[in-house]
Design a protein around this motif. Sequence first.
Motif, PDB file in Angstrom:
ATOM      1  N   ALA A 174       0.989  -0.862  -0.295  1.00 42.65           N
ATOM      2  CA  ALA A 174      -0.197  -0.741  -0.082  1.00 42.65           C
ATOM      3  C   ALA A 174       1.068   1.215  -0.121  1.00 42.65           C
ATOM      4  O   ALA A 174       1.395   1.694   1.270  1.00 42.65           O
ATOM      5  CB  ALA A 174      -1.201  -0.021   1.361  1.00 42.65           C
ATOM      6  N   THR A 175       0.654   1.520  -0.911  1.00 39.02           N
ATOM      7  CA  THR A 175       1.827   3.202  -1.392  1.00 39.02           C
ATOM      8  C   THR A 175       0.918   4.591  -0.689  1.00 39.02           C
ATOM      9  O   THR A 175       2.062   5.062  -0.406  1.00 39.02           O
ATOM     10  CB  THR A 175       2.566   2.925  -2.598  1.00 39.02           C
ATOM     11  OG1 THR A 175       1.238   3.391  -3.255  1.00 39.02           O
ATOM     12  CG2 THR A 175       3.126   2.062  -3.426  1.00 39.02           C
ATOM     13  N   GLY A 176      -0.303   4.578  -0.573  1.00 39.84           N
ATOM     14  CA  GLY A 176      -0.175   6.235  -0.247  1.00 39.84           C
ATOM     15  C   GLY A 176      -1.782   5.965   0.348  1.00 39.84           C
ATOM     16  O   GLY A 176      -2.376   5.193  -1.167  1.00 39.84           O
ATOM     17  N   ILE A 177      -1.841   6.865   1.042  1.00 40.76           N
ATOM     18  CA  ILE A 177      -3.580   6.510   1.469  1.00 40.76           C
ATOM     19  C   ILE A 177      -3.706   8.067   1.776  1.00 40.76           C
ATOM     20  O   ILE A 177      -3.314   8.949   2.073  1.00 40.76           O
ATOM     21  CB  ILE A 177      -3.908   6.127   2.817  1.00 40.76           C
ATOM     22  CG1 ILE A 177      -3.959   4.493   2.868  1.00 40.76           C
ATOM     23  CG2 ILE A 177      -5.225   6.205   3.600  1.00 40.76           C
ATOM     24  CD1 ILE A 177      -3.481   4.050   4.012  1.00 40.76           C
ATOM     25  N   ARG A 178      -5.588   8.486   0.396  1.00 39.53           N
ATOM     26  CA  ARG A 178      -5.485  10.292   0.897  1.00 39.53           C
ATOM     27  C   ARG A 178      -6.943   9.480   1.082  1.00 39.53           C
ATOM     28  O   ARG A 178      -8.041   8.978   0.971  1.00 39.53           O
ATOM     29  CB  ARG A 178      -4.973  11.073  -0.307  1.00 39.53           C
ATOM     30  CG  ARG A 178      -5.634  10.129  -1.627  1.00 39.53           C
ATOM     31  CD  ARG A 178      -5.123  11.137  -3.033  1.00 39.53           C
ATOM     32  NE  ARG A 178      -5.845  10.557  -4.623  1.00 39.53           N
ATOM     33  CZ  ARG A 178      -7.229  10.869  -4.734  1.00 39.53           C
ATOM     34  NH1 ARG A 178      -8.150  11.883  -4.156  1.00 39.53           N
ATOM     35  NH2 ARG A 178      -7.769  10.150  -5.645  1.00 39.53           N
ATOM     36  N   ARG A 179      -7.570  11.025   1.755  1.00 42.36           N
ATOM     37  CA  ARG A 179      -8.638  10.886   1.934  1.00 42.36           C
ATOM     38  C   ARG A 179      -9.139  12.386   1.658  1.00 42.36           C
ATOM     39  O   ARG A 179      -8.857  13.586   1.274  1.00 42.36           O
ATOM     40  CB  ARG A 179      -8.990  11.078   3.921  1.00 42.36           C
ATOM     41  CG  ARG A 179      -8.439  10.590   4.763  1.00 42.36           C
ATOM     42  CD  ARG A 179      -8.641  10.344   6.046  1.00 42.36           C
ATOM     43  NE  ARG A 179      -8.644   8.927   6.036  1.00 42.36           N
ATOM     44  CZ  ARG A 179      -8.530   9.053   7.689  1.00 42.36           C
ATOM     45  NH1 ARG A 179      -8.294   9.975   8.643  1.00 42.36           N
ATOM     46  NH2 ARG A 179      -8.385   7.521   8.110  1.00 42.36           N
ATOM     47  N   THR A 180      -9.794  11.968   1.177  1.00 40.08           N
ATOM     48  CA  THR A 180     -11.659  13.222   1.203  1.00 40.08           C
ATOM     49  C   THR A 180     -13.227  13.317   1.607  1.00 40.08           C
ATOM     50  O   THR A 180     -13.225  12.307   1.552  1.00 40.08           O
ATOM     51  CB  THR A 180     -11.457  12.486  -1.105  1.00 40.08           C
ATOM     52  OG1 THR A 180     -12.799  11.785  -1.066  1.00 40.08           O
ATOM     53  CG2 THR A 180     -10.606  13.268  -1.370  1.00 40.08           C
ATOM     54  N   GLY A 181     -13.617  14.247   1.164  1.00 45.63           N
ATOM     55  CA  GLY A 181     -14.776  14.483   1.609  1.00 45.63           C
ATOM     56  C   GLY A 181     -16.171  15.080   1.623  1.00 45.63           C
ATOM     57  O   GLY A 181     -15.305  16.969   1.711  1.00 45.63           O
ATOM     58  N   GLY A 182     -16.940  15.459   1.518  1.00 42.76           N
ATOM     59  CA  GLY A 182     -17.606  16.123   1.190  1.00 42.76           C
ATOM     60  C   GLY A 182     -19.313  16.311   1.170  1.00 42.76           C
ATOM     61  O   GLY A 182     -19.770  15.420   1.791  1.00 42.76           O
ATOM     62  N   PRO A 183     -20.082  16.269   0.518  1.00 44.87           N
ATOM     63  CA  PRO A 183     -21.491  16.595   0.475  1.00 44.87           C
ATOM     64  C   PRO A 183     -22.351  15.272  -0.174  1.00 44.87           C
ATOM     65  O   PRO A 183     -22.670  14.390   0.325  1.00 44.87           O
ATOM     66  CB  PRO A 183     -21.722  17.290  -0.637  1.00 44.87           C
ATOM     67  CG  PRO A 183     -21.301  18.167  -1.216  1.00 44.87           C
ATOM     68  CD  PRO A 183     -19.560  17.910   0.001  1.00 44.87           C
ATOM     69  N   SER A 184     -21.077  14.479  -0.256  1.00 47.69           N
ATOM     70  CA  SER A 184     -21.891  12.505  -1.422  1.00 47.69           C
ATOM     71  C   SER A 184     -20.611  11.951  -0.325  1.00 47.69           C
ATOM     72  O   SER A 184     -20.787  10.651  -0.764  1.00 47.69           O
ATOM     73  CB  SER A 184     -20.545  12.604  -2.566  1.00 47.69           C
ATOM     74  OG  SER A 184     -19.542  12.940  -2.905  1.00 47.69           O
ATOM     75  N   GLY A 185     -20.059  12.288   0.799  1.00 45.21           N
ATOM     76  CA  GLY A 185     -19.819  10.868   1.478  1.00 45.21           C
ATOM     77  C   GLY A 185     -17.901  11.296   1.523  1.00 45.21           C
ATOM     78  O   GLY A 185     -17.638  12.525   0.901  1.00 45.21           O
ATOM     79  N   HIS A 186     -17.802  10.566   2.613  1.00 49.76           N
ATOM     80  CA  HIS A 186     -15.634  10.903   2.654  1.00 49.76           C
ATOM     81  C   HIS A 186     -15.340   9.771   2.709  1.00 49.76           C
ATOM     82  O   HIS A 186     -15.791   8.564   2.593  1.00 49.76           O
ATOM     83  CB  HIS A 186     -15.789  10.734   4.546  1.00 49.76           C
ATOM     84  CG  HIS A 186     -16.618  12.330   5.048  1.00 49.76           C
ATOM     85  ND1 HIS A 186     -17.705  12.478   4.892  1.00 49.76           N
ATOM     86  CD2 HIS A 186     -16.012  12.869   5.627  1.00 49.76           C
ATOM     87  CE1 HIS A 186     -17.784  13.771   6.028  1.00 49.76           C
ATOM     88  NE2 HIS A 186     -16.453  14.063   5.558  1.00 49.76           N
ATOM     89  N   PHE A 187     -13.894   8.910   2.021  1.00 53.77           N
ATOM     90  CA  PHE A 187     -13.504   8.118   1.561  1.00 53.77           C
ATOM     91  C   PHE A 187     -12.711   8.401   1.702  1.00 53.77           C
ATOM     92  O   PHE A 187     -11.817   9.550   1.783  1.00 53.77           O
ATOM     93  CB  PHE A 187     -13.884   8.132   0.087  1.00 53.77           C
ATOM     94  CG  PHE A 187     -15.543   8.308  -1.244  1.00 53.77           C
ATOM     95  CD1 PHE A 187     -15.922   7.607  -0.298  1.00 53.77           C
ATOM     96  CD2 PHE A 187     -15.915   9.579  -1.114  1.00 53.77           C
ATOM     97  CE1 PHE A 187     -17.455   7.410  -1.330  1.00 53.77           C
ATOM     98  CE2 PHE A 187     -16.982   9.550  -1.287  1.00 53.77           C
ATOM     99  CZ  PHE A 187     -17.552   8.737  -1.750  1.00 53.77           C
TER     100      PHE A 187
END
Length: 70
Positions: A6-19
């Motif tokens: 697993a070379t990298g993990i990034r997070r996003t979030g907004g009105p469509s959800g958090h991933f």
Amino acid sequence: MPILYATGIRRTGGPSGHFDYITIKNIGKEIALDIHWGIRAFAYEWRPSEEAFELEPNQEKEVVYPISSE
């Protein structure tokens, strides 16, 4: 033998959800066949509904873990 990393993990979030977006890379010298992935912790396990996939040597794939629905 194939070696997955697993070379990298990034997070996003907004009105469509958090991933969480996780990049999986085959750092071995052989093809990795029939890859299934998931998240496992104490008394918790989550697996995506997507099909298994393959990775050639030095190839990578980004997979998605939907935090907001869990």
